[in-house]
Scaffold this motif. Structure first.
Motif, PDB file in Angstrom:
ATOM      1  N   UNK A  58       0.825  -1.208   0.000  1.00 52.96           N
ATOM      2  CA  UNK A  58       0.000   0.000   0.000  1.00 52.96           C
ATOM      3  C   UNK A  58       0.857   1.256   0.000  1.00 52.96           C
ATOM      4  N   UNK A  59       1.929   1.228   0.797  1.00 57.37           N
ATOM      5  CA  UNK A  59       2.812   2.398   0.839  1.00 57.37           C
ATOM      6  C   UNK A  59       3.523   2.604  -0.497  1.00 57.37           C
ATOM      7  N   UNK A  60       3.848   1.495  -1.190  1.00 50.28           N
ATOM      8  CA  UNK A  60       4.575   1.609  -2.450  1.00 50.28           C
ATOM      9  C   UNK A  60       3.741   2.290  -3.524  1.00 50.28           C
ATOM     10  N   UNK A  61       2.419   2.179  -3.445  1.00 44.98           N
ATOM     11  CA  UNK A  61       1.558   2.828  -4.430  1.00 44.98           C
ATOM     12  C   UNK A  61       1.638   4.351  -4.328  1.00 44.98           C
ATOM     13  N   UNK A  62       1.998   4.850  -3.133  1.00 44.99           N
ATOM     14  CA  UNK A  62       2.094   6.290  -2.923  1.00 44.99           C
ATOM     15  C   UNK A  62       3.521   6.810  -3.072  1.00 44.99           C
ATOM     16  N   UNK A  63       4.480   5.887  -3.168  1.00 43.71           N
ATOM     17  CA  UNK A  63       5.889   6.269  -3.263  1.00 43.71           C
ATOM     18  C   UNK A  63       6.431   5.793  -4.609  1.00 43.71           C
ATOM     19  N   UNK A  64       6.773   6.715  -5.473  1.00 40.60           N
ATOM     20  CA  UNK A  64       7.214   6.365  -6.825  1.00 40.60           C
ATOM     21  C   UNK A  64       8.540   5.611  -6.825  1.00 40.60           C
ATOM     22  N   UNK A  65       9.422   5.900  -5.852  1.00 35.40           N
ATOM     23  CA  UNK A  65      10.713   5.222  -5.786  1.00 35.40           C
ATOM     24  C   UNK A  65      10.536   3.764  -5.359  1.00 35.40           C
ATOM     25  N   UNK A  66       9.694   3.525  -4.363  1.00 35.00           N
ATOM     26  CA  UNK A  66       9.444   2.159  -3.919  1.00 35.00           C
ATOM     27  C   UNK A  66       8.709   1.366  -4.989  1.00 35.00           C
TER      28      UNK A  66
END
Length: 381
Positions: A58-66
C-alpha cells in the motif's frame, strides 16, 4: 546443481537509476525493521509477515521510488526481515536486524522471471525500461532468481541463481596428505612442504593507517570525506581479492594431486581472541570453505579431525605423547621414547593425516563432541 554466478555490470549513463533502486530497497528495509521494533515494543510479539507485505504494498503505491522495485522485490525484503527476526529469537542469526546505511552496500531480488528480462549478457529492468550489459564470464543455465547488488565501492553486480550441470576436473594424482594450520606458516603439509600466506592485510597496513588518519580529519558529509571512504573501500576490496586469489589457487593445487586431505577442526573464534588481526588476515575459515568446494569438482575427500586431538604433542612414529610441546615456542623436539626428531608442524601434519585415515593414535578428550574423524564431503546432485 544450483549455483550463484556473479557478474559485474558495465557502467553507463543509466547506472545511477539502477543504483537508486538499491538505495530504495535499503529504505524499505529500514522502514520494515522500524515497524517490527515498534510492534514488538507495543505487543511483545512480531507482526505477521503477510500483514507487513500488504502494508508495504500500500505504501509503495504512494511512493514512486518504492514502486519501481516491483511487488516481488518488496515482498522478498519483508520476508528477509522476518527470517532475520526468527533466527534472532532462536539465537541462530547474527543478532537483531539493524538499520542500514542507504549510501553503502545493499541489494534487492527479482524472483523467477518477473520484473526483468535476461538475454545473453543484457539485463533489462521492466519498471525503469533500461538495459544493462555485463561480461559473460560463465554460461548460466535455468534461472531461478537474480539479485542486483551494490558493494561499498559503488560497483553494481548481477548475481544469477541458476541450475547448471556440475563441473568436474581431472585429478592428476591419488596421494593422501595432511595439513597443519599455523601462525608462523599458513600451511605445513605431511610431506614437509611449507606454504606461506601473502598476508595482504599486514603488507597494506601502513597505507590503511594513513587513509584512516586522513579520514578522521575530514568533515562528516563533505565530498573530501566521501573521496577518502572510496579509497578505503577500494583498498579493502583489493586486499580481499588478493587473499581470495591465493586461496583459490592453493585449493586447486592441493585437490589436483591428492585424493584424500586431512585437516583439523579449529576454534577460530578462540584464536581470534588470542591473536586477533593475524588470524583474520590468514582467514583459515574462508580457505577451508574454498577447499571443500573445490574438492567436490576433483572428487577429493576432505576429512576433519576433532579439535582436541593432540596432533602436536604425539610422536608420529611411536605414539608417545609429549605434553611439554604445548608451549608454542618449542618448534622442534626429540621423542624420549623412540628418539625420533620432529619438526613441530610437520609432525602435527603427519598425525592429522594418520588420524583422518583411521591409522593414528587418538588422544582426544572424552568430553569432546568430535571424538571420531568426520568425513566432510559434499555430494554433487
Amino acid at each position: 546443481m544450483i549455483l550463484n554466478y556473479k557478474y559485474r555490470l558495465y557502467v553507463n549513463k543509466h547506472s545511477n537509476e539502477l543504483s537508486q533502486l538499491v538505495t530504495s530497497s535499503i529504505f524499505v528495509w529500514n522502514h520494515v525493521v522500524a515497524l517490527y521494533r515498534r510492534h514488538y515494543k507495543l505487543y511483545k510479539k512480531n507482526p505477521s509477515c503477510n500483514a507487513m507485505q500488504k502494508h508495504i504494498a500500500k505504501l509503495a503505491k504512494k511512493n514512486s521510488y518504492w514502486n519501481k522495485l516491483g511487488s516481488q522485490s518488496l515482498q522478498e525484503i519483508c520476508q528477509r526481515v522476518d527470517m532475520s527476526y526468527r533466527e534472532f529469537f532462536k539465537k541462530k542469526g547474527r543478532g537483531r536486524p539493524n538499520f542500514h546505511n542507504p549510501h553503502k552496500s545493499g541489494s534487492f531480488m527479482f524472483k523467477g522471471k518477473v520484473g526483468y528480462s535476461l538475454n545473453g549478457n543484457e539485463l533489462t529492468i521492466n519498471k525503469i525500461g533500461r538495459t544493462y550489459r555485463f561480461k559473460m564470464t560463465r554460461e548460466y543455465g535455468i534461472i531461478k532468481n537474480i539479485h542486483i547488488k551494490r558493494d561499498n565501492q559503488g560497483y553494481l553486480w548481477l548475481v544469477v541463481t541458476t541450475e547448471v550441470e556440475p563441473k568436474r576436473y581431472e585429478r592428476l594424482g591419488n596421494a593422501s596428505i595432511g595439513l597443519d594450520f599455523g601462525l608462523k606458516h599458513f600451511l605445513t603439509t605431511s610431506d614437509g612442504e611449507i606454504i606461506d600466506s601473502p598476508e595482504t592485510y599486514r603488507k597494506s597496513l601502513n597505507i590503511l593507517r594513513k587513509l584512516n588518519r586522513n579520514l578522521s580529519r575530514k568533515k562528516k558529509g563533505s565530498s573530501s570525506r566521501k573521496k577518502v571512504l572510496r579509497q578505503l573501500s577500494r583498498l579493502h576490496g583489493r586486499i580481499s581479492n588478493q587473499r581470495s586469489d591465493f586461496q583459490w589457487k592453493l585449493a586447486h593445487e592441493l585437490c589436483r594431486y591428492n585424493a584424500h586431505i586431512g585437516i583439523e577442526d579449529l576454534n577460530l573464534k578462540g584464536m581470534q581472541k588470542m591473536w586477533g588481526r593475524k588470524v583474520s588476515d590468514l582467514s583459515y575459515g574462508e580457505f577451508v570453505n574454498k577447499l571443500m568446494y573445490v574438492a567436490q569438482k576433483y572428487g577429493t575427500s576432505v576429512v576433519k579431525i576433532g579439535r582436541f586431538e593432540s596432533s602436536s604433542q604425539t610422536c608420529s612414529v611411536c605414539g608417545y605423547r609429549n605434553r611439554s610441546t604445548k608451549q608454542l615456542g618449542l618448534r622442534a623436539w626429540t621423542c624420549p621414547e623412540c628418539g625420533a626428531e620432529h619438526d613441530r608442524d610437520v609432525n602435527a601434519a603427519v598425525n592429522i593425516l594418520n588420524i583422518s585415515c583411521g591409522k593414528g593414535i587418538s588422544h582426544d578428550r572424552s568430553d569432546s563432541k568430535t571424538t571420531e574423524p568426520c568425513m566432510v564431503q559434499l555430494q554433487l546432485c
